[in-house]
Enzyme design. Structure first.
Site, PDB file in Angstrom:
ATOM      1  N   ARG A 179       0.828  -1.219   0.000  1.00  0.00           N
ATOM      2  CA  ARG A 179       0.000   0.000   0.000  1.00  0.00           C
ATOM      3  C   ARG A 179       0.855   1.259   0.000  1.00  0.00           C
ATOM      4  NH1 ARG A 179      -4.144  -0.996   4.800  1.00  0.00           N
ATOM      5  NH2 ARG A 179      -5.669  -0.119   3.376  1.00  0.00           N
ATOM      6  N   LYS A 232      -7.408  -4.004  -1.933  1.00  0.00           N
ATOM      7  CA  LYS A 232      -6.314  -3.263  -2.574  1.00  0.00           C
ATOM      8  C   LYS A 232      -6.793  -2.561  -3.856  1.00  0.00           C
ATOM      9  CE  LYS A 232      -2.719  -1.479  -3.934  1.00  0.00           C
ATOM     10  NZ  LYS A 232      -2.015  -0.415  -3.246  1.00  0.00           N
ATOM     11  N   ASN A 236      -7.367   1.851  -4.427  1.00  0.00           N
ATOM     12  CA  ASN A 236      -6.817   2.694  -5.495  1.00  0.00           C
ATOM     13  C   ASN A 236      -7.912   3.208  -6.426  1.00  0.00           C
ATOM     14  OD1 ASN A 236      -4.232   2.767  -4.639  1.00  0.00           O
ATOM     15  ND2 ASN A 236      -3.428   1.281  -6.094  1.00  0.00           N
ATOM     16  N   CYS A 290       0.070   2.295 -10.721  1.00  0.00           N
ATOM     17  CA  CYS A 290      -1.061   1.702  -9.996  1.00  0.00           C
ATOM     18  C   CYS A 290      -2.427   2.306 -10.332  1.00  0.00           C
ATOM     19  CB  CYS A 290      -0.801   1.795  -8.504  1.00  0.00           C
ATOM     20  SG  CYS A 290       0.660   0.865  -8.014  1.00  0.00           S
TER      21      CYS A 290
HETATM   22  N1  LIG Z   1       4.830   1.487  -7.191  1.00  0.00           N
HETATM   23  C1  LIG Z   1       4.001   1.570  -6.173  1.00  0.00           C
HETATM   24  O1  LIG Z   1       3.989   2.594  -5.488  1.00  0.00           O
HETATM   25  C2  LIG Z   1       3.061   0.434  -5.796  1.00  0.00           C
HETATM   26  C3  LIG Z   1       2.267   0.569  -4.667  1.00  0.00           C
HETATM   27  C4  LIG Z   1       1.431  -0.445  -4.277  1.00  0.00           C
HETATM   28  C5  LIG Z   1       1.372  -1.600  -5.045  1.00  0.00           C
HETATM   29  N2  LIG Z   1       2.122  -1.739  -6.169  1.00  0.00           N
HETATM   30  C6  LIG Z   1       2.026  -2.981  -6.930  1.00  0.00           C
HETATM   31  O2  LIG Z   1       3.204  -3.745  -6.706  1.00  0.00           O
HETATM   32  C7  LIG Z   1       3.570  -4.444  -7.901  1.00  0.00           C
HETATM   33  C8  LIG Z   1       5.000  -4.082  -8.278  1.00  0.00           C
HETATM   34  O3  LIG Z   1       5.056  -2.698  -8.596  1.00  0.00           O
HETATM   35  P1  LIG Z   1       6.427  -1.916  -8.683  1.00  0.00           P
HETATM   36  O4  LIG Z   1       6.052  -0.477  -8.790  1.00  0.00           O
HETATM   37  O5  LIG Z   1       7.347  -2.325  -7.601  1.00  0.00           O
HETATM   38  O6  LIG Z   1       6.974  -2.458 -10.098  1.00  0.00           O
HETATM   39  P2  LIG Z   1       8.423  -2.249 -10.722  1.00  0.00           P
HETATM   40  O7  LIG Z   1       8.249  -2.304 -12.194  1.00  0.00           O
HETATM   41  O8  LIG Z   1       9.098  -1.057 -10.107  1.00  0.00           O
HETATM   42  O9  LIG Z   1       9.229  -3.522 -10.240  1.00  0.00           O
HETATM   43  C9  LIG Z   1       8.980  -4.805 -10.689  1.00  0.00           C
HETATM   44  C10 LIG Z   1      10.314  -5.526 -10.786  1.00  0.00           C
HETATM   45  O10 LIG Z   1      10.053  -6.903 -11.009  1.00  0.00           O
HETATM   46  C11 LIG Z   1      10.994  -7.388 -11.966  1.00  0.00           C
HETATM   47  N3  LIG Z   1      10.456  -8.592 -12.575  1.00  0.00           N
HETATM   48  C12 LIG Z   1       9.481  -8.698 -13.495  1.00  0.00           C
HETATM   49  N4  LIG Z   1       9.234  -9.971 -13.764  1.00  0.00           N
HETATM   50  C13 LIG Z   1      10.069 -10.700 -12.998  1.00  0.00           C
HETATM   51  C14 LIG Z   1      10.265 -12.082 -12.835  1.00  0.00           C
HETATM   52  N5  LIG Z   1       9.531 -12.965 -13.511  1.00  0.00           N
HETATM   53  N6  LIG Z   1      11.208 -12.508 -11.969  1.00  0.00           N
HETATM   54  C15 LIG Z   1      11.950 -11.601 -11.267  1.00  0.00           C
HETATM   55  N7  LIG Z   1      11.813 -10.275 -11.379  1.00  0.00           N
HETATM   56  C16 LIG Z   1      10.869  -9.823 -12.224  1.00  0.00           C
HETATM   57  C17 LIG Z   1      11.123  -6.225 -12.925  1.00  0.00           C
HETATM   58  O11 LIG Z   1      12.263  -6.364 -13.743  1.00  0.00           O
HETATM   59  C18 LIG Z   1      11.185  -5.052 -11.950  1.00  0.00           C
HETATM   60  O12 LIG Z   1      12.500  -4.817 -11.503  1.00  0.00           O
HETATM   61  C19 LIG Z   1       2.523  -4.076  -8.951  1.00  0.00           C
HETATM   62  O13 LIG Z   1       1.521  -5.037  -8.981  1.00  0.00           O
HETATM   63  C20 LIG Z   1       1.979  -2.769  -8.428  1.00  0.00           C
HETATM   64  O14 LIG Z   1       0.663  -2.548  -8.893  1.00  0.00           O
HETATM   65  C21 LIG Z   1       2.999  -0.741  -6.546  1.00  0.00           C
END
Ligand SMILES: NC(=O)c1ccc[n+]([C@@H]2O[C@H](COP(=O)([O-])OP(=O)(O)OC[C@H]3O[C@@H](n4cnc5c(N)ncnc54)[C@H](O)[C@@H]3O)[C@@H](O)[C@H]2O)c1
Length: 484
Positions: A179, A232, A236, A290
């Site tokens: 979150r 979740k 959002n 998100c």
């Molecule tokens: N960014 C935010 O503030 C936020 C907040 C809450 C929830 N989320 C959720 O969390 C999840 C991740 O978001 P994020 O912003 O951290 O994404 P991101 O793109 O910053 O990070 C994802 C990472 O995972 C890696 N990856 C992808 N496939 C892979 C695999 N098969 N094996 C290993 N590594 C792999 C990518 O290369 C990348 O480094 C999403 O579902 C998003 O909706 C994000």
């Protein structure tokens, strides 16, 4: 059935080794906080060695964070756990076999929003890699935001297929959505309440054990896996809806020649028993990974239940989808404001030079995913404008889909600009001095369009700017100042 799982977990004892899949905005802070918990022996950050993100592996192992926005405490914590030997990043997924718990924080975008088609390719690959090396008694937690139904459906099926083990019997499975907001990642994980939803009670209990030591102010809220998924995506969706409500009202205020911020202060003043009129801020559009997609996860979750599950008139778009459309309209509205201000200065979009300030979707961050600046940039160029982009945070070397020439040289970008258009409320833009910007623009009558309410209109209008601001109906119709 769950008795077998309870015995396996008991034999394993406390969680000591953890794996976190996906070293991004969510996975990195989560992994570092786990690694800092006393009693945790090691945390593996599992990152695939992809063309776009593989560089993070070496960086993290050297104690350098790939996240370049302001993230208080993150870099220090990274150096601490790396030098203590408690955290390492690896593309070697076989190390899952060493883990007591594995979490997945992989991106979950949409391929086609209109047809509600998500792109689960990276997530599926990650789940399969967990499954391939899964050992009995391990806890698997999905932290990614997912379509409701995914934990008990697709994730469970893939893990069972790959491992030959049975969820709820041989391994525990849960959803614990993240979150956080960029800019306060560590603080949010420690202080927000943590939603934890297992596929059964044993899974929920083991997941509570994983997250409890990380929380300082937050508490754990247990529920079912599907309820956690809906919580979740709905939280959002509600934020997007509240922003859309502010944007719609801002458009009304502009049409009626009044100041949205006066109206906002008025509405917000109505407080008391049971009264709540939470009202957010309007702006140049909504971006990020998100908010631009989670509404579609929620919609997809309910639509996947079949045509008879939901009682809703088929010819009316849901309130949530309409909100997305309002927010997606804002960059086009910014272009309309730019066009009208340029016309007031005797110019057209075609042939004008626009200084677009702020490529990141949110202030003081390097996160430029789905930035609303991009549709504005494309539309302005299609209309014949020359657009130069400035952002002090976004790194052209690593950010995806950055426009050619994105610069960190503010003076250079402002030089010779006919219009200055603010898309992100970065701190650097709050201190802009009208007379200095005017000197850099090199004309007596430049244009300023404020998409984030960061400038005080009168100071700009007084020196001769044509001003437009989101929600500023009181000022948008100003008459042009005679130039001395
Ligand atoms: N960014 C935010 O503030 C936020 C907040 C809450 C929830 N989320 C959720 O969390 C999840 C991740 O978001 P994020 O912003 O951290 O994404 P991101 O793109 O910053 O990070 C994802 C990472 O995972 C890696 N990856 C992808 N496939 C892979 C695999 N098969 N094996 C290993 N590594 C792999 C990518 O290369 C990348 O480094 C999403 O579902 C998003 O909706 C994000």
């Amino acid at each position: 059935m769950t008795e077998k799982l309870a015995t396996l977990i008991k034999q394993r004892g406390p969680i000591q080794t953890i794996g976190v899949f996906g070293m991004g905005y969510v996975g990195i802070p989560a992994a570092l906080l786990f690694a800092d918990v006393p009693g945790i022996e090691h945390v593996y950050g599992f990152q695939r060695a992809s063309r776009t993100s593989g560089y993070k592996i070496e960086m993290l192992n050297q104690g350098e964070s790939p996240l370049k926005g302001e993230e208080p405490g993150l870099e220090d914590l990274l150096r601490k756990v790396v030098s203590a030997g408690k955290f390492s990043c690896t593309p070697d997924f076989a190390k899952v076999a060493e883990c007591d718990a594995v979490t997945l924080a992989i991106q979950t975008p949409f391929k086609d929003k209109k047809d509600l088609l998500p792109d689960f390719t990276p997530l599926i690959e990650g789940i399969r890699n967990v499954g391939r090396h899964l050992t009995p008694g391990t806890l698997v937690v999905l932290e990614s935001t997912i379509t409701p139904g995914t934990t008990t459906g697709m994730a469970r099926q893939l893990l069972e297929e790959e491992s030959g083990l049975v969820a709820g019997e041989d391994f525990a499975l849960a959803h614990a959505p993240e979150r956080v907001m960029v800019g306060r990642l560590l603080k949010n994980i420690r202080e927000h309440d943590r939603i934890v939803g297992g596929i059964d009670d044993i899974s929920t209990k083991r997941a509570v054990e994983l997250y409890s030591p990380v929380l300082t102010a937050g508490r754990v809220i247990p529920m079912t896996a599907t309820a956690a998924e809906v919580t979740k995506t709905a939280e959002n969706t509600f934020r997007d809806l509240q922003i859309a409500a502010a944007n719609q009202l801002a458009l009304y205020c502009e049409a009626m020649g009044i100041n949205f911020y006066d109206v906002r202060a008025g509405i917000d003043s109505l407080k008391g028993e049971g009264i709540t009129r939470a009202i957010l801020w309007p702006g140049a559009g909504v971006g990020g990974h998100c908010l631009t997609k989670d509404t579609y996860h929620l919609e997809r979750g309910v639509q996947q239940l079949g045509p008879d599950a939901l009682d809703w008139p088929g010819d009316i778009a849901s309130l949530y989808i309409t909100s997305r459309q309002i927010n997606d309209f804002m960059p086009a509205h910014m272009l309309r404001l730019t066009k009208s201000a340029l016309a007031q200065a005797g110019k057209t979009l075609a042939g004008s030079k626009i200084a677009l300030l702020g490529w990141a979707f949110i202030n003081d961050s390097d996160d430029a995913r789905n930035t609303p600046a991009e549709p504005f940039y494309e539309m302005a160029r299609a209309a014949g404008a020359d657009v130069a982009v400035h952002d002090p945070w976004v790194d052209p070397a690593t950010a995806p889909d950055v426009p050619a020439g994105l610069s960190r040289d503010l003076e250079g970008v402002l030089s010779g600009a006919d219009a200055v258009v603010v898309f992100a409320g970065h701190r650097e833009y709050r201190g802009l001095v009208p007379i200095e910007v005017q000197r850099l623009c090199g004309s007596a009558r430049p244009v300023i369009v404020d998409g984030r309410n960061v400038v005080e209109p009168d100071g700009w209008i007084e020196v001769g700017f044509a001003y437009r601001g989101i929600g500023r109906g009181d000022k948008n119709g100003h008459s042009i100042q005679e130039i001395a």
